[in-house]
Design an enzyme around this catalytic site. Sequence first.
Site, PDB file in Angstrom:
ATOM      1  N   CYS A   1       0.875  -1.182   0.000  1.00  0.00           N
ATOM      2  CA  CYS A   1       0.000   0.000   0.000  1.00  0.00           C
ATOM      3  C   CYS A   1       0.907   1.227   0.000  1.00  0.00           C
ATOM      4  O   CYS A   1       1.912   1.230  -0.708  1.00  0.00           O
ATOM      5  CB  CYS A   1      -0.952  -0.029   1.199  1.00  0.00           C
ATOM      6  SG  CYS A   1      -0.131  -0.148   2.804  1.00  0.00           S
ATOM      7  N   GLN A   2       0.589   2.236   0.800  1.00  0.00           N
ATOM      8  CA  GLN A   2       1.455   3.416   0.832  1.00  0.00           C
ATOM      9  C   GLN A   2       2.552   3.276   1.876  1.00  0.00           C
ATOM     10  O   GLN A   2       3.712   3.548   1.607  1.00  0.00           O
ATOM     11  CB  GLN A   2       0.619   4.678   1.117  1.00  0.00           C
ATOM     12  CG  GLN A   2       1.384   5.993   0.951  1.00  0.00           C
ATOM     13  CD  GLN A   2       1.841   6.237  -0.477  1.00  0.00           C
ATOM     14  OE1 GLN A   2       1.248   5.736  -1.433  1.00  0.00           O
ATOM     15  NE2 GLN A   2       2.912   6.999  -0.638  1.00  0.00           N
TER      16      GLN A   2
END
Length: 318
Positions: A281-282
């Site tokens: 994800c981030q």
Amino acid sequence: MAGSGAWGRVHLLLLSVSSWSLISAQLLNTQTIQVPENDQIEIPCAAYASQSGTARIEWKFEKGSSIALVYYDGKFTDPYKDRAEFTPTGIHFTSVTRKDTGKYICEVLWTRSGGSGQLRKSEVDLIVQETDGSPPPTCQYYRDNVLMTSNPNVNKKFRNSCYAINTKTGVLMNEPVTSFDMRDYFCEAQNNVGTTQKSEAIHLEARNVISYKDMKVLVNSGNARIIDVRLPEEVANGRIANSVNIPVAEVEEALKMDPETFKMKYGIDKPRMDDNLIFYCQRGRRAAEATKIAINLGYTKAHNYAGSYEEWSEKEGN
């Protein structure tokens, strides 16, 4: 006459008792003293002051709803006589135990010429601190020798972590674990009695978590199914090559789809149970959640790229 004399004696006895108990006491001082178990302690009687007249001093011990005499009629009661010393200004204990924790009340009755009296009292709350864990110790954790705040969001050093510290039980919970959490940890416990206790440092290593180095090998080899669990608008700003976008909220439903429906929706073949399945994800939190979902569904080779796109873009120069 004999009966009258008996009543007279009883009447005099009641007057004697009431002359002590019905006088309004003046509370002069209340204080708290803390002392380690087995130490000696001086408990002061602030109610005593040198002045003319005769002073009668009593000490009482109050704990909960019970009250017991400590010093009465010029002598200590049995529980105290072999370990306490009396002076008008206080009592000295040669050693105290946890059973001595409670309130000590000094009452001083001054009698002056003419029969007038004044009752003064003072109180001391004694807390005997046990060295074997009472008062209960509080714990604090250090990560890479930096004190961890109770809330990770208030310190930029920990804002990429998600943890909770129970200062009473000494438990540190990291959930989910990201690359930022794979560090050295130790804790300290103290209760203001003995010396602070420090644990050995432990290095946290997480299962089902891969590093940038491992991710780089898998991306270049093409031997992994890579799933980006961010939102589409985040993916629009950059992504890891050959990854497919399945937002974390859709991961469980997607992995439960039949292969045909999965391919129709996401444009690729559905991962097999024995595929190397990598989520990112981030910053790693959502990827950790997706990895947990996949493992629970039977994808035994599911992994979280803990550094996720923030680390990837930094190291790849994107």
